[in-house]
Design an enzyme around this catalytic site. Structure first.
Site, PDB file in Angstrom:
ATOM      1  N   TYR A 173      75.711  61.267  23.743  1.00  0.00           N
ATOM      2  CA  TYR A 173      74.910  60.491  22.791  1.00  0.00           C
ATOM      3  C   TYR A 173      75.780  59.473  22.042  1.00  0.00           C
ATOM      4  O   TYR A 173      75.524  59.155  20.893  1.00  0.00           O
ATOM      5  CB  TYR A 173      74.169  61.426  21.821  1.00  0.00           C
ATOM      6  CG  TYR A 173      73.414  62.503  22.560  1.00  0.00           C
ATOM      7  CD1 TYR A 173      72.285  62.194  23.303  1.00  0.00           C
ATOM      8  CD2 TYR A 173      73.858  63.826  22.564  1.00  0.00           C
ATOM      9  CE1 TYR A 173      71.614  63.168  24.029  1.00  0.00           C
ATOM     10  CE2 TYR A 173      73.190  64.801  23.279  1.00  0.00           C
ATOM     11  CZ  TYR A 173      72.075  64.475  24.009  1.00  0.00           C
ATOM     12  OH  TYR A 173      71.418  65.430  24.727  1.00  0.00           O
ATOM     13  N   CYS A 196      76.136  44.389   9.186  1.00  0.00           N
ATOM     14  CA  CYS A 196      75.661  44.042   7.846  1.00  0.00           C
ATOM     15  C   CYS A 196      74.650  45.071   7.370  1.00  0.00           C
ATOM     16  O   CYS A 196      73.451  44.765   7.228  1.00  0.00           O
ATOM     17  CB  CYS A 196      75.063  42.646   7.867  1.00  0.00           C
ATOM     18  SG  CYS A 196      76.339  41.434   8.065  1.00  0.00           S
TER      19      CYS A 196
HETATM   20  N1  LLP Z   1      66.585  69.019  27.901  1.00  0.00           N
HETATM   21  C1  LLP Z   1      65.708  68.327  27.163  1.00  0.00           C
HETATM   22  C2  LLP Z   1      64.297  68.351  27.527  1.00  0.00           C
HETATM   23  C3  LLP Z   1      66.144  67.607  26.047  1.00  0.00           C
HETATM   24  O1  LLP Z   1      65.261  66.927  25.315  1.00  0.00           O
HETATM   25  C4  LLP Z   1      67.529  67.587  25.717  1.00  0.00           C
HETATM   26  C5  LLP Z   1      68.014  66.843  24.559  1.00  0.00           C
HETATM   27  C6  LLP Z   1      68.416  68.308  26.531  1.00  0.00           C
HETATM   28  C7  LLP Z   1      67.905  69.020  27.617  1.00  0.00           C
HETATM   29  C8  LLP Z   1      69.896  68.337  26.318  1.00  0.00           C
HETATM   30  O2  LLP Z   1      70.290  68.760  25.068  1.00  0.00           O
HETATM   31  P1  LLP Z   1      71.862  68.996  24.790  1.00  0.00           P
HETATM   32  O3  LLP Z   1      72.352  70.064  25.740  1.00  0.00           O
HETATM   33  O4  LLP Z   1      72.569  67.716  25.057  1.00  0.00           O
HETATM   34  O5  LLP Z   1      71.946  69.385  23.381  1.00  0.00           O
HETATM   35  N2  LLP Z   1      70.835  62.374  20.030  1.00  0.00           N
HETATM   36  C9  LLP Z   1      71.047  63.731  19.541  1.00  0.00           C
HETATM   37  C10 LLP Z   1      70.661  64.760  20.560  1.00  0.00           C
HETATM   38  C11 LLP Z   1      69.237  64.653  21.007  1.00  0.00           C
HETATM   39  C12 LLP Z   1      68.929  65.567  22.142  1.00  0.00           C
HETATM   40  C13 LLP Z   1      67.560  65.409  22.618  1.00  0.00           C
HETATM   41  N3  LLP Z   1      67.222  66.244  23.734  1.00  0.00           N
HETATM   42  C14 LLP Z   1      72.505  63.878  19.094  1.00  0.00           C
HETATM   43  O6  LLP Z   1      73.259  62.908  19.201  1.00  0.00           O
HETATM   44  O7  LLP Z   1      72.889  64.919  18.594  1.00  0.00           O
END
Ligand code: LLP
Length: 429
Positions: free
Chosen positions: A383, A354
């Protein structure tokens, strides 16, 4: 007839969608929807491709999977078997990591706004702590002096697919700035910490290599200063994660070869020039390893035509996949039983919540959709489930893994009882 171009592990068999060899229709019938379907092989392939590319330009590499992307215990176990280490951000993730078989020496904790009792739990568990502030360091040293410690640096520059996902630079709450970094290591060294690492993570969903060149250059200049001014050696230098994946059909892939030849080579040359020895190069990808390993199956409940729009009402909303609502993210959607039909209509794909913002896709061109059709939302392994919720009192979805030609449930669908299990009704007497 239009043949949709699909990439591994997706296949078009006579107009019907198959995922890692399985008919998604049969999976939906067997496990119901909304359903996350994961491919073990795709996760393994992603890990191996990345590791091989990095090794091409530097010998001492470790991949720390950023657990937050997908904390399913089986996903953690698959990556552990591949040889991955783990980046965690909460005591809960450390608990998940230990439960899935990671030993503490393979776990890095990169928290922000960390409580004292959490620091105690982490120190007792023996995981490597990567401090995010002077305050966290001071409080940690009063609780326990760890053998090994790392400091998260803000290299004064960040990047990412959305403002919320830029984790360095002037607006960012994360990390310490250069002068504070020097001080932090001096304090840790005086407190008799013996072994050191240094860390940064500039953001998430980065498809270009240039931001890494700039940030790695800055991080290594800071590491050199610490080495010279405080007199410590680094066992590891962690350049974070953030490697993007293509979500739209026209998006480019993250150029791993270029990343390795530019960034990893720069790393190798600079650590040599700066006399930093042979530290391990750590990377911390979440999305890159798991994103395209999973699809979300959702069933069409209603088709509603208003004077201004055509809505498809499905059984997954932002309780199941938050990214479109939270970041305006694009996820490709296929009508799983109509792959050979042309995209004749323009729909908004809406969930069952909703809230007007409960839209998985806006103005999306799709074949004509009818009630009972099955949709597959692509690239949801990162995510996706990990950001899902029970909002509107909807139990969370189930997860199933495809492993060597078999479908295996790896998370039960929540039941109505799960909505009330942690509550107590306080009745007036
Ligand atoms: N290392 C640290 C300290 C982080 O904060 C993050 C992600 C990663 C590694 C890994 O990042 P990646 O390789 O997955 O991009 N919810 C958002 C993404 C937030 C990521 C936060 N930190 C989305 O759905 O796009």
């Amino acid at each position: 007839m239009v043949k949709k171009k699909l990439s591994d592990p997706l296949e078009n068999r006579k107009g019907a969608l198959f995922f890692d060899g399985f008919s998604v229709k049969e999976l939906a019938e067997k496990y119901d929807t909304p359903l996350y379907v994961l491919s073990e092989k795709r996760i393994q392939d992603n890990y191996n491709r990345l590791y091989t590319a990095l090794l091409n330009n530097y010998k001492y590499v470790r991949i720390y999977y950023a657990a937050k992307a997908n904390t399913n215990l089986t996903v953690l176990r698959i990556l552990q078997s591949q040889g991955a280490y783990l980046d965690t951000v909460s005591p809960g993730e450390v608990f998940m990591a230990l439960s899935s078989g990671f030993t503490p020496d393979r776990i890095l904790f990169t928290g922000v706004s960390v409580r004292n009792d959490e620091l105690k739990m982490l120190a007792d568990a023996g995981v490597t702590i990567n401090v995010d502030s002077q305050s966290e360091l001071d409080r940690l040293l009063k609780i326990a002096v760890p053998h090994i410690l790392s400091v998260r640096v803000n290299p004064e520059f960040g990047a990412g697919h959305h403002d919320h996902c830029i984790t360095a630079g002037p607006e960012s709450k994360f990390g310490l700035w250069e002068e504070e970094v020097i001080q932090a290591y001096a304090i840790a060294e005086r407190a008799r910490v013996e072994r050191f690492g240094i860390h940064m993570h500039i953001g998430s969903g980065i498809l270009d290599v240039e931001p890494y060149v700039k940030a790695v250059d800055k991080l290594l200049r800071i590491a050199k200063r610490v080495h010279e001014e405080v007199g410590i050696n680094f066992e590891f230098i962690d350049i974070g994660g953030g490697f993007g994946v293509p979500y739209k059909p026209e998006d480019k892939e993250f150029d791993l070869k270029l990343f390795s030849s530019k960034v990893v080579k720069l790393f190798k040359n600079k650590v040599k020039d700066y006399g930093l020895g042979k530290p391990f190069l750590f990377v911390e990808p979440g999305r890159y390893l798991v994103c395209d390993s999973s699809i979300l199956l959702t069933t069409v409940n209603t088709v509603k035509v208003t004077p201004s729009r055509k809505f498809i009402g499905v059984d997954a909303g932002f309780n199941t996949l938050l990214r479109p609502t939270m970041y305006g993210s694009y996820h490709q959607i296929l009508v799983a039983n109509k792959l050979d039909e042309s995209d004749k209509e323009t729909y908004d794909v809406a969930g069952p919540l909703c809230e007007s913002g409960d839209i998985l896709a806006k103005e999306r061109k799709l074949p004509t959709v009818e009630e009972g059709d099955l949709l597959a939302v692509l690239n949801v392994g990162a995510y996706g489930f990990s950001m899902s919720s029970q909002y509107n009192s909807r139990p969370r979805a189930a997860e199933v893994l495809i492993r060597q030609g078999k479908s295996i449930p790896i998370r039960n669908r929540e039941q109505l009882g799960d909505l009330v299990s942690s509550q107590k009704v306080q009745c007036e007497s």
